[in-house]
Scaffold this motif. Structure first.
Motif, PDB file in Angstrom:
ATOM      1  N   UNK A 165      36.470  31.626  43.306  1.00 20.50           N
ATOM      2  CA  UNK A 165      37.457  32.688  43.050  1.00 20.50           C
ATOM      3  C   UNK A 165      36.707  33.984  42.801  1.00 20.50           C
ATOM      4  N   UNK A 166      37.072  35.014  43.551  1.00 22.01           N
ATOM      5  CA  UNK A 166      36.401  36.313  43.447  1.00 22.01           C
ATOM      6  C   UNK A 166      37.366  37.318  42.825  1.00 22.01           C
ATOM      7  N   UNK A 167      36.970  37.872  41.675  1.00 17.61           N
ATOM      8  CA  UNK A 167      37.791  38.863  40.993  1.00 17.61           C
ATOM      9  C   UNK A 167      37.227  40.253  41.275  1.00 17.61           C
ATOM     10  N   UNK A 168      38.109  41.160  41.606  1.00 20.63           N
ATOM     11  CA  UNK A 168      37.639  42.518  41.870  1.00 20.63           C
ATOM     12  C   UNK A 168      38.791  43.491  41.957  1.00 20.63           C
ATOM     13  N   UNK A 169      38.827  44.472  41.082  1.00 14.65           N
ATOM     14  CA  UNK A 169      39.856  45.499  41.146  1.00 14.65           C
ATOM     15  C   UNK A 169      41.217  44.976  40.752  1.00 14.65           C
ATOM     16  N   UNK A 170      42.240  45.696  41.194  1.00 18.69           N
ATOM     17  CA  UNK A 170      43.626  45.362  40.865  1.00 18.69           C
ATOM     18  C   UNK A 170      44.179  44.399  41.903  1.00 18.69           C
ATOM     19  N   UNK A 171      45.028  43.484  41.466  1.00 19.21           N
ATOM     20  CA  UNK A 171      45.649  42.547  42.390  1.00 19.21           C
ATOM     21  C   UNK A 171      45.167  41.129  42.176  1.00 19.21           C
ATOM     22  N   UNK A 172      45.641  40.271  43.032  1.00 22.61           N
ATOM     23  CA  UNK A 172      45.296  38.863  42.914  1.00 22.61           C
ATOM     24  C   UNK A 172      43.827  38.630  43.266  1.00 22.61           C
ATOM     25  N   UNK A 173      43.209  37.630  42.637  1.00 23.96           N
ATOM     26  CA  UNK A 173      41.827  37.288  43.008  1.00 23.96           C
ATOM     27  C   UNK A 173      41.777  36.698  44.416  1.00 23.96           C
ATOM     28  N   UNK A 174      40.626  36.820  45.049  1.00 25.45           N
ATOM     29  CA  UNK A 174      40.427  36.291  46.402  1.00 25.45           C
ATOM     30  C   UNK A 174      39.760  34.930  46.326  1.00 25.45           C
ATOM     31  N   UNK A 175      40.320  33.983  47.039  1.00 21.22           N
ATOM     32  CA  UNK A 175      39.714  32.660  47.128  1.00 21.22           C
ATOM     33  C   UNK A 175      38.797  32.636  48.352  1.00 21.22           C
ATOM     34  N   UNK A 176      37.551  32.228  48.145  1.00 25.78           N
ATOM     35  CA  UNK A 176      36.580  32.153  49.238  1.00 25.78           C
ATOM     36  C   UNK A 176      36.050  30.731  49.361  1.00 25.78           C
ATOM     37  N   UNK A 177      35.715  30.376  50.582  1.00 23.33           N
ATOM     38  CA  UNK A 177      35.341  28.988  50.876  1.00 23.33           C
ATOM     39  C   UNK A 177      33.978  28.922  51.562  1.00 23.33           C
ATOM     40  N   UNK A 178      33.221  27.907  51.182  1.00 26.07           N
ATOM     41  CA  UNK A 178      31.897  27.693  51.788  1.00 26.07           C
ATOM     42  C   UNK A 178      31.717  26.192  51.973  1.00 26.07           C
ATOM     43  N   UNK A 179      31.015  25.808  53.050  1.00 26.32           N
ATOM     44  CA  UNK A 179      30.781  24.395  53.307  1.00 26.32           C
ATOM     45  C   UNK A 179      29.903  23.808  52.207  1.00 26.32           C
ATOM     46  N   UNK A 180      30.219  22.591  51.811  1.00 23.61           N
ATOM     47  CA  UNK A 180      29.366  21.869  50.879  1.00 23.61           C
ATOM     48  C   UNK A 180      28.192  21.276  51.650  1.00 23.61           C
ATOM     49  N   UNK A 181      27.091  21.091  50.943  1.00 22.37           N
ATOM     50  CA  UNK A 181      25.941  20.434  51.582  1.00 22.37           C
ATOM     51  C   UNK A 181      26.312  19.006  51.908  1.00 22.37           C
ATOM     52  N   UNK A 182      25.894  18.577  53.111  1.00 22.95           N
ATOM     53  CA  UNK A 182      26.175  17.203  53.516  1.00 22.95           C
ATOM     54  C   UNK A 182      25.287  16.235  52.764  1.00 22.95           C
ATOM     55  N   UNK A 183      25.826  15.071  52.432  1.00 23.72           N
ATOM     56  CA  UNK A 183      25.020  14.075  51.695  1.00 23.72           C
ATOM     57  C   UNK A 183      23.916  13.542  52.569  1.00 23.72           C
TER      58      UNK A 183
END
Length: 232
Positions: free
Chosen positions: A214-232
């Motif tokens: 979750x990325x918080x910045x400025x006014x408004x709703x926070x931005x949800x960002x996604x990144x691949x998890x490392x493979x086992x």
């Protein structure tokens, strides 16, 4: 992925099916129809002249049917891949076409979604082969498995409304990114709505394939960002 366009020749004797195939193919990004032939003999000559990447071929055609046509393409060492779209569904015909190197086989009547899936699977497989150079047995097995199955995810395992081809596109895209991306960024790349992209990303998060920040910045709703998890 690169924006390389794959050129297609359609070999089909029915004018109405020719047009349906042409419209469906050209709706799929990175594919264009280079030519249309009404029988197998003309189709072979067209392939020799135009040098396409892919042939979309029927079985039941005058002059030279699909089996004779694919045999001739192989005998003349034409460097072209073949996807079959036909009403023929007997095991002998299917086996003959697959034995001569058809990369997919679609039985009429068909849907746009099925052709789109076949073309996107084909494009992904070709681009990964071109990009990898030498590869391990494990990586090759993974590519071959995905080509045959269409995705690393089985259709029956997905929630209703999620498509395995689109899901794999999102996975491939995220796998190449080092920084987390928003659902809007993913949607823009894949060509789907942001809300739809969010559904895929939420599914991947639940299955442990992506991590959400979750990325918080400025006014408004926070931005949800996604990144691949490392493979086992």
């Amino acid at each position: 992925m690169t924006k390389q366009t794959f050129r297609v020749v359609i070999i089909e004797d029915d004018p109405m099916v020719q047009e349906v195939n042409r419209q469906f193919i050209e709706k799929v990004p990175y594919f264009s129809v280079a030519g249309v032939a009404g029988n197998g003999a003309d189709g072979v000559e067209m392939v020799k002249r135009l040098k396409p990447d892919l042939v979309i071929m029927d079985i039941f055609m005058p002059v030279s049917d699909g089996i004779k046509t694919i045999r001739r393409l192989r005998a003349e060492n034409q460097a072209v891949d073949v996807i079959v779209i036909t009403a023929a569904k007997d095991s002998e015909t299917i086996h003959a076409m697959l034995r001569h190197g058809a990369v997919d086989y679609i039985i009429k009547p068909f849907t746009f979604e099925r052709i789109r899936q076949a073309l996107e699977n084909y494009r992904r497989f070709r681009l990964q082969l071109q990009a990898e150079g030498e590869m391990s047995q494990a990586h090759l097995d993974q590519l071959l498995h995905r080509r045959e199955g269409g995705s690393a995810f089985a259709l029956e395992d997905l929630p209703k409304g999620l498509n395995p081809v689109t899901l794999q596109q999102i996975i491939d895209y995220l796998s190449r990114q080092s920084a987390p991306l928003s659902a809007e960024e993913v949607a823009e790349h894949v060509g789907i709505a942001r809300v739809t992209a969010r559904r895929y990303l939420d599914y991947l998060e639940k299955n442990g394939r992506v991590r959400r920040a979750v990325e918080y910045g400025g006014i408004g709703r926070p931005t949800h960002r996604y990144v691949m998890c490392s493979r086992p």
